[in-house]
Design an enzyme around this catalytic site. Structure first.
Site, PDB file in Angstrom:
ATOM      1  N   LYS A 122     115.742 102.499 -56.546  1.00 46.44           N
ATOM      2  CA  LYS A 122     116.770 103.468 -56.928  1.00 46.44           C
ATOM      3  C   LYS A 122     117.146 103.281 -58.400  1.00 46.44           C
ATOM      4  O   LYS A 122     117.260 104.216 -59.151  1.00 46.44           O
ATOM      5  CB  LYS A 122     117.978 103.268 -56.018  1.00 46.44           C
ATOM      6  CG  LYS A 122     118.910 104.424 -55.990  1.00 46.44           C
ATOM      7  CD  LYS A 122     119.990 104.162 -54.971  1.00 46.44           C
ATOM      8  CE  LYS A 122     121.326 104.549 -55.551  1.00 46.44           C
ATOM      9  NZ  LYS A 122     122.436 104.201 -54.684  1.00 46.44           N
TER      10      LYS A 122
ATOM     11  N   GLU B 274     112.457  92.208 -59.226  1.00 46.55           N
ATOM     12  CA  GLU B 274     111.242  92.011 -58.430  1.00 46.55           C
ATOM     13  C   GLU B 274     110.314  93.226 -58.529  1.00 46.55           C
ATOM     14  O   GLU B 274     109.097  93.100 -58.714  1.00 46.55           O
ATOM     15  CB  GLU B 274     111.598  91.774 -56.950  1.00 46.55           C
ATOM     16  CG  GLU B 274     112.302  90.463 -56.667  1.00 46.55           C
ATOM     17  CD  GLU B 274     113.814  90.512 -56.879  1.00 46.55           C
ATOM     18  OE1 GLU B 274     114.313  91.486 -57.502  1.00 46.55           O
ATOM     19  OE2 GLU B 274     114.495  89.575 -56.424  1.00 46.55           O
TER      20      GLU B 274
ATOM     21  N   GLY C  40     121.274 102.047 -51.145  1.00 55.10           N
ATOM     22  CA  GLY C  40     119.941 101.475 -50.954  1.00 55.10           C
ATOM     23  C   GLY C  40     119.612 101.203 -49.493  1.00 55.10           C
ATOM     24  O   GLY C  40     118.544 101.583 -48.998  1.00 55.10           O
ATOM     25  N   ARG C  41     120.534 100.571 -48.776  1.00 56.98           N
ATOM     26  CA  ARG C  41     120.227 100.207 -47.379  1.00 56.98           C
ATOM     27  C   ARG C  41     120.348 101.388 -46.414  1.00 56.98           C
ATOM     28  O   ARG C  41     120.168 101.240 -45.216  1.00 56.98           O
ATOM     29  CB  ARG C  41     121.098  99.020 -46.946  1.00 56.98           C
ATOM     30  CG  ARG C  41     122.574  99.196 -47.185  1.00 56.98           C
ATOM     31  CD  ARG C  41     123.345  97.888 -47.068  1.00 56.98           C
ATOM     32  NE  ARG C  41     124.730  98.034 -47.441  1.00 56.98           N
ATOM     33  CZ  ARG C  41     125.210  97.917 -48.676  1.00 56.98           C
ATOM     34  NH1 ARG C  41     124.389  97.644 -49.665  1.00 56.98           N
ATOM     35  NH2 ARG C  41     126.493  98.071 -48.917  1.00 56.98           N
TER      36      ARG C  41
ATOM     37  N   GLU D 286     124.935  92.952 -45.861  1.00 58.06           N
ATOM     38  CA  GLU D 286     125.200  93.441 -47.221  1.00 58.06           C
ATOM     39  C   GLU D 286     126.347  94.461 -47.197  1.00 58.06           C
ATOM     40  O   GLU D 286     127.123  94.553 -48.141  1.00 58.06           O
ATOM     41  CB  GLU D 286     123.931  94.066 -47.831  1.00 58.06           C
ATOM     42  CG  GLU D 286     124.023  94.245 -49.339  1.00 58.06           C
ATOM     43  CD  GLU D 286     122.698  94.563 -50.021  1.00 58.06           C
ATOM     44  OE1 GLU D 286     122.079  93.671 -50.621  1.00 58.06           O
ATOM     45  OE2 GLU D 286     122.265  95.732 -49.944  1.00 58.06           O
TER      46      GLU D 286
ATOM     47  N   HIS E 288     110.811  80.612 -26.994  1.00 63.70           N
ATOM     48  CA  HIS E 288     110.088  79.350 -27.163  1.00 63.70           C
ATOM     49  C   HIS E 288     110.383  78.722 -28.513  1.00 63.70           C
ATOM     50  O   HIS E 288     109.637  77.884 -29.001  1.00 63.70           O
ATOM     51  CB  HIS E 288     108.584  79.601 -26.988  1.00 63.70           C
ATOM     52  CG  HIS E 288     108.290  80.222 -25.656  1.00 63.70           C
ATOM     53  ND1 HIS E 288     108.115  79.488 -24.516  1.00 63.70           N
ATOM     54  CD2 HIS E 288     108.243  81.530 -25.282  1.00 63.70           C
ATOM     55  CE1 HIS E 288     107.913  80.313 -23.493  1.00 63.70           C
ATOM     56  NE2 HIS E 288     108.001  81.554 -23.925  1.00 63.70           N
TER      57      HIS E 288
ATOM     58  N   LYS F 192     121.820  87.026 -59.775  1.00 62.48           N
ATOM     59  CA  LYS F 192     120.798  87.688 -60.612  1.00 62.48           C
ATOM     60  C   LYS F 192     121.051  87.364 -62.075  1.00 62.48           C
ATOM     61  O   LYS F 192     120.129  87.044 -62.828  1.00 62.48           O
ATOM     62  CB  LYS F 192     120.879  89.220 -60.447  1.00 62.48           C
ATOM     63  CG  LYS F 192     120.472  89.771 -59.106  1.00 62.48           C
ATOM     64  CD  LYS F 192     120.537  91.303 -59.177  1.00 62.48           C
ATOM     65  CE  LYS F 192     120.483  91.939 -57.809  1.00 62.48           C
ATOM     66  NZ  LYS F 192     120.740  93.376 -57.820  1.00 62.48           N
TER      67      LYS F 192
HETATM   68  O1  F6P Z   1     120.160  93.293 -54.665  1.00 60.50           O
HETATM   69  C1  F6P Z   1     120.720  94.217 -53.818  1.00 60.50           C
HETATM   70  C2  F6P Z   1     120.185  95.609 -53.971  1.00 60.50           C
HETATM   71  O2  F6P Z   1     120.935  96.285 -54.928  1.00 60.50           O
HETATM   72  C3  F6P Z   1     120.193  96.334 -52.644  1.00 60.50           C
HETATM   73  O3  F6P Z   1     121.403  96.841 -52.295  1.00 60.50           O
HETATM   74  C4  F6P Z   1     119.131  97.355 -52.864  1.00 60.50           C
HETATM   75  O4  F6P Z   1     118.712  97.886 -51.641  1.00 60.50           O
HETATM   76  C5  F6P Z   1     118.087  96.516 -53.541  1.00 60.50           C
HETATM   77  O5  F6P Z   1     118.832  95.657 -54.385  1.00 60.50           O
HETATM   78  C6  F6P Z   1     117.045  97.264 -54.311  1.00 60.50           C
HETATM   79  O6  F6P Z   1     117.581  98.071 -55.325  1.00 60.50           O
HETATM   80  P1  F6P Z   1     116.710  99.158 -56.060  1.00 60.50           P
HETATM   81  O7  F6P Z   1     116.335 100.200 -55.074  1.00 60.50           O
HETATM   82  O8  F6P Z   1     117.588  99.697 -57.153  1.00 60.50           O
HETATM   83  O9  F6P Z   1     115.491  98.483 -56.615  1.00 60.50           O
END
Ligand code: F6P
Length: 531
Positions: free
Chosen positions: A208, A214, A269-270, A355, A386, A495
């Site tokens: 987003k 990452e 995002g979620r 979250e 198990h 972060k």
């Molecule tokens: O680190 C948390 C977060 O902001 C989440 O809420 C979100 O889903 C994820 O990172 C990824 O964010 P983006 O879609 O901006 O890469």
């Protein structure tokens, strides 16, 4: 100025506190019997041609408790808050945003006017794109059909698509293979790309913000991998797709406008798998399958919006666990899907719930003074039996759990399916009734409350409904606790702190770090072997 009363100051909260003291005098199995068990405490919901059943008969819930929980929801202004959610009010107050994920799955005419057209245009466009990739109408830069889809994203831009693709892909036999890359670990990208042919690989960057570390680093490395093998800068535009709210950054990466799909700031995002973030889902099950997923979620939205709290499945789920977490002292909750296709559900629900509701201040910024979300964890049954169920049966910790069952499998192994269901019921029964033994090491205490959810089948429609139900559970609990379920400021600090550490691991002075972290940085630098 009137201030909102704290949840713990509300009359219903005080009554529930007294009721809990009373409730723990009796064993759960007695409460279950006296309240009429399954007959009385299970709730069937017909949605389209499907049925979803919520069984609360293994919960410490008698009629009076339930009525008081409903009263609590009313005292917190639940119905008004629910309307604000669907109307697109800026309920994410710390970011001044609406949380309009429900608009993504509503039929055209029922979407708020402000987002109606843009949602439709995007949905149609990414649906067509997904189908063109599936059918081979859209091909790679050398004219070959795509065989492999690599989805790069993390958190909400990863967990939902991964869960749904995993759960449903096998029902749609076709040639595409799916790979997901979330972690920044170099081992993850090596494994992900190993053996892939860039000519037939389509890479989706889902972010987003388009600034997430990452995804940025993985995206850049994937681009280098692609260019090293194709040596054609122009081909990037035919093999890289972006789903983002940061259109300029995606263009700067080299994404062409045809391969660019928007997400809006009113989609958290979620809560974003229903948007173009769900592109790999549409590629796996087709645009029509994706629409079914939306239809299932929309059917749950309608139920949530219209059903009275007493019969409202997401609200019942939420209130039951508020009872467990806030009044009966439960501090962790397991998600136990007894269906291999849902093995990623615990991860998805962990982010959704922790979250969203892992917060310690109210909407107005004052401290909550009560517990909010407990730890959510879990794993696929029967594997967990198990592994971690030993602690559940004989450990010292309290917990609650959701058992999630699918009545009809999509395979022909009847014996397997019968054992799978029997195992789930055997576990929840053991957790409730326990067993006394003369040998203390054999005694199982029982008395652990669990919820059972049953879907008649796992289809795009029922999975959509299930996930929307949990989304609304999260919202209801946020309302009860008077917290903002739609921000996540807590993830920022770590972060930021990683940035100077990154520089210092590269050789810069560690001056200014506190001694513990400084020591670790120096140690890691010492340990690093020269090539
Ligand atoms: O680190 C948390 C977060 O902001 C989440 O809420 C979100 O889903 C994820 O990172 C990824 O964010 P983006 O879609 O901006 O890469």
């Amino acid at each position: 100025m009137t201030t909102t009363p704290k949840p713990q100051d509300l009359p219903a909260w005080k009554r529930l506190t007294r009721m809990a003291e009373q409730s723990i005098q009796s064993r759960l199995s007695e409460i279950s019997e006296t309240t009429g068990g399954f007959e009385h405490s299970s709730h069937r919901l017909t949605l389209g041609n499907h049925e979803l059943m919520l069984d609360l008969s293994k919960q410490r819930l008698d009629q009076k408790t339930l009525a008081t929980l409903v009263q609590l929801a009313n005292e917190r202004g639940f119905e008004g808050q629910r309307k604000l959610l669907f109307d697109g009010a800026q309920i994410n107050t710390s970011e001044h945003r609406s949380a309009l994920h429900t608009a993504l799955r509503a039929p055209f005419a029922e979407r708020p006017a402000l987002v109606r057209d843009t949602v439709e245009e995007t949905l149609q466009r990414f649906g067509r794109f997904a189908d063109a990739v599936r059918t081979g109408a859209r091909r790679g830069f050398t004219g070959k059909s795509f065989s492999d889809i690599v989805h790069i994203g993390i958190g909400g831009s990863y967990l939902g698509p991964r869960l749904v693709v995993d759960a449903l892909h096998a029902q749609y036999p076709e040639s595409l293979r799916f790979h997901f890359l979330a972690n920044i670990d170099g081992a993850a990208i090596d494994r992900c790309l190993a053996g892939l042919n860039p000519e037939t690989t389509l890479i989706i960057l889902a972010s987003k913000s388009f600034t997430t570390l990452e995804t940025r680093v993985n995206g850049t490395s994937a681009r280098s991998w692609f260019l090293e093998r194709t040596t054609d800068e122009k081909a990037v535009a035919e093999h890289f797709v972006a789903v983002t709210g940061n259109i300029d950054a995606a263009r700067a990466f080299g994404i062409s406008d045809d391969f660019l799909f928007p997400v809006w700031d009113w989609v958290g995002g979620r809560f974003s798998l229903w948007s173009a973030v769900g592109l790999p889902i549409a590629m796996a099950i087709g645009a029509a399958g994706f629409q079914e997923l939306l239809n299932g979620a929309n059917a749950m939205d309608r139920h949530f919006l219209n059903a009275p709290i007493e019969n409202n499945l997401p609200a019942l789920l939420a209130l039951t666990d508020v009872w467990n977490y806030n009044f009966l002292g439960v501090n962790n909750h397991a998600i136990l899907p007894y269906d291999h296709r849902l093995s990623r559900l615990p991860d998805y629900l962990q982010q959704l719930q922790m979250e969203s509701n892992g917060k310690s201040v109210h909407v107005d910024g004052t401290p909550v003074g009560i517990h909010t979300m407990p730890v959510i964890w879990g794993g696929e049954g029967t594997n967990g039996q198990h592994a971690f169920h030993q602690l559940m049966h004989q450990g010292t910790r309290s917990f609650t759990a959701d058992f999630i069952l699918i009545a009809n499998a999509d395979h022909k192994h009847d014996t397997h399916q019968r054992w799978l269901l029997a195992s789930a019921l055997g576990q929840s029964q053991a957790m409730m009734i326990g067993e006394q033994s003369e040998l203390s090491h054999r005694t199982v205490a029982g008395d652990h409350a669990t919820t059972t959810l049953v879907l008649d089948q796992l289809t795009p429609f029922t999975l959509g409904a299930l996930l929307a139900m949990y989304e609304h559970k999260v919202f209801c609990q946020g309302v009860i606790w008077n917290i903002n379920s739609f921000d996540q400021w807590g993830v920022e600090l770590g972060k930021q702190l990683a940035e100077p550490v990154f520089e210092q691991l590269g050789g810069n002075s560690t001056l200014g770090q506190e001694t513990s972290t400084k020591g670790l940085i120096d140690y890691l630098k010492d340990q690093k072997r020269s090539e």
